[in-house]
Motif scaffolding. Structure first.
Motif, short mmCIF file in Angstrom:
data_model
loop_
_atom_site.label_atom_id
_atom_site.label_comp_id
_atom_site.label_asym_id
_atom_site.label_seq_id
_atom_site.Cartn_x
_atom_site.Cartn_y
_atom_site.Cartn_z
N ARG A 51 43.21 18.32 34.25
CA ARG A 51 44.41 19.12 34.55
C ARG A 51 44.02 20.46 35.17
O ARG A 51 44.60 20.91 36.14
CB ARG A 51 45.21 19.37 33.26
N ASN A 52 43.00 21.09 34.58
CA ASN A 52 42.55 22.39 35.08
C ASN A 52 42.00 22.29 36.50
O ASN A 52 42.23 23.17 37.33
CB ASN A 52 41.46 22.98 34.15
N HIS A 54 42.84 20.06 38.75
CA HIS A 54 43.98 19.80 39.63
C HIS A 54 44.70 21.11 39.96
O HIS A 54 44.98 21.42 41.12
CB HIS A 54 44.93 18.81 38.93
N LYS A 55 44.95 21.90 38.93
CA LYS A 55 45.67 23.16 39.13
C LYS A 55 44.84 24.12 39.99
O LYS A 55 45.38 24.78 40.90
CB LYS A 55 45.98 23.80 37.76
N CYS A 57 42.70 23.42 42.26
CA CYS A 57 42.76 22.96 43.67
C CYS A 57 44.04 23.45 44.31
O CYS A 57 44.03 24.01 45.42
CB CYS A 57 42.77 21.43 43.72
N GLU A 58 45.14 23.23 43.64
CA GLU A 58 46.43 23.62 44.21
C GLU A 58 46.49 25.14 44.41
O GLU A 58 47.03 25.61 45.41
CB GLU A 58 47.56 23.14 43.32
N ASP A 59 45.95 25.87 43.47
CA ASP A 59 45.98 27.34 43.56
C ASP A 59 45.26 27.88 44.80
O ASP A 59 45.61 28.94 45.31
CB ASP A 59 45.35 27.99 42.30
N SER A 64 44.95 17.80 45.95
CA SER A 64 44.26 17.19 44.81
C SER A 64 45.01 15.95 44.35
O SER A 64 46.23 15.96 44.19
CB SER A 64 44.17 18.21 43.68
#
Ligand code: NDP
Length: 286
Positions: A51-52, A54-55, A57-59, A64
């Protein structure tokens, strides 16, 4: 007063730079760096890591894709998924979250990832490249340690560097990276005869063993730089490193805390590797 080397701060700085680079890369090339993360089974800690990632990457503006597979997934099925991701033009980095369920051969899975997309740098081809100093990717955790040392201007050349732990993902590559920077490197492990004798010699001590608060003040030289890679969840839910921070910090010149030390850097280095992989893709595609 020792310097608290904040991986959180180094990480925020590095991620801001990566974010700018991703933006420029998208504008210039029209390509969004993409990372696929595969998780097999229900390991709760792994789910949090994924989860971390993925987040993160988006940030920074990356694409992702998280692929969750059930515990009973057959090895062949996982290998076939990796094969399709190896050929997928939107995916530049592939990461298989470890550990895998026991019936799946981890090394076989690692070997099946294209070395060009191997953003963990665990594939034998990438491991070999690190050995000869001609690499595209570095394994995320030891690379993160090097970034922290660099950020805090810790001189490595000629220094006695002692690493406790010899895993393929932390201890061994850490030794090579410190050696590359001209450190004089010793690797310790569970069979080391007199561990304290070794650790007390260290100008730079890196600990990655997975034993909470294991390194105590009497094992550390006055004025040493101490990097704690360990992440241990205690019964009260708190995270402790492998170093007894309260005891060792007053004796050290500089030290990383847990949490907020090496941990945040690992994902940051993953982002860096994914961007590198996307840039390399441009070179091969022309
Ligand atoms: P491994 O379990 O793969 O390796 C542990 C190493 O420590 C082994 O080489 C082992 O020796 C050595 N060791 C164990 N006990 C002792 C001892 N009493 N004295 C000396 N050496 C000992 O662990 P990892 O390298 O995967 O991880 C180590 C720690 O780092 C863990 O806490 C893990 O959670 C953390 N970690 C943190 C990351 C981050 O992002 N910050 C990323 C990866 C890991 P031997 O080889 O002889 O068995």
């Amino acid at each position: 007063m020792s310097i608290i080397m904040s991986g959180k701060e180094v990480s925020a700085n590095t991620r801001a730079k990566i974010s700018d680079e991703v933006k420029a890369f998208k504008e210039e090339r029209g390509i969004t760096p993409g990372l696929a993360v595969i998780i097999v089974g229900n390991n709760e800690a792994s789910k949090v890591y994924v989860r971390n990632k993925h987040k993160a990457c988006e940030d920074v503006g990356m694409y992702s894709k998280v692929i969750e597979m059930p515990e009973e997934t057959a090895e062949e099925e996982l290998l076939s998924l990796i094969d399709s991701l190896n050929k997928d033009d939107e995916i530049h980095g592939i990461l298989v979250q470890l550990p895998l369920p026991k019936h799946i051969d981890e090394q076989k899975v690692i070997n099946s990832i294209s070395p060009k997309k191997d953003v963990d740098a665990f594939h034998p081809e990438n491991v070999g490249k690190i050995m000869i100093g001609e690499y595209d990717f570095l394994p995320c955790t030891p690379a993160g340690v090097m970034e922290i040392l660099d950020y805090y201007n810790i001189e490595i050349s000629g220094k006695k560097c002692v690493i406790v732990g010899r895993s393929n993902i932390v201890g061994k590559p850490q030794a090579l990276l410190l050696l590359e920077k001209n450190g004089t490197v010793t690797i310790c492990h569970s069979r080391t005869k007199d561990l304290k004798e070794e650790t007390k010699r260290a100008d730079i001590l890196v600990v990655a063993i997975g034993k909470p608060d294991f390194i105590t003040a009497d094992m550390v030289k006055e004025g040493a730089v101490v990097v704690d890679v360990g992440i241990n969840r205690m019964p009260d839910g708190k995270l402790h490193g492998d170093v007894n921070f309260d005891e060792v910090a007053p004796k050290s010149y500089a030290i990383t805390p847990v949490p907020g030390g090496v941990g945040p850097m690992t994902i940051t280095m993953l982002l860096k590797n994914t961007l590198t992989a996307a840039k390399k893709y441009i070179l091969t595609k022309g």
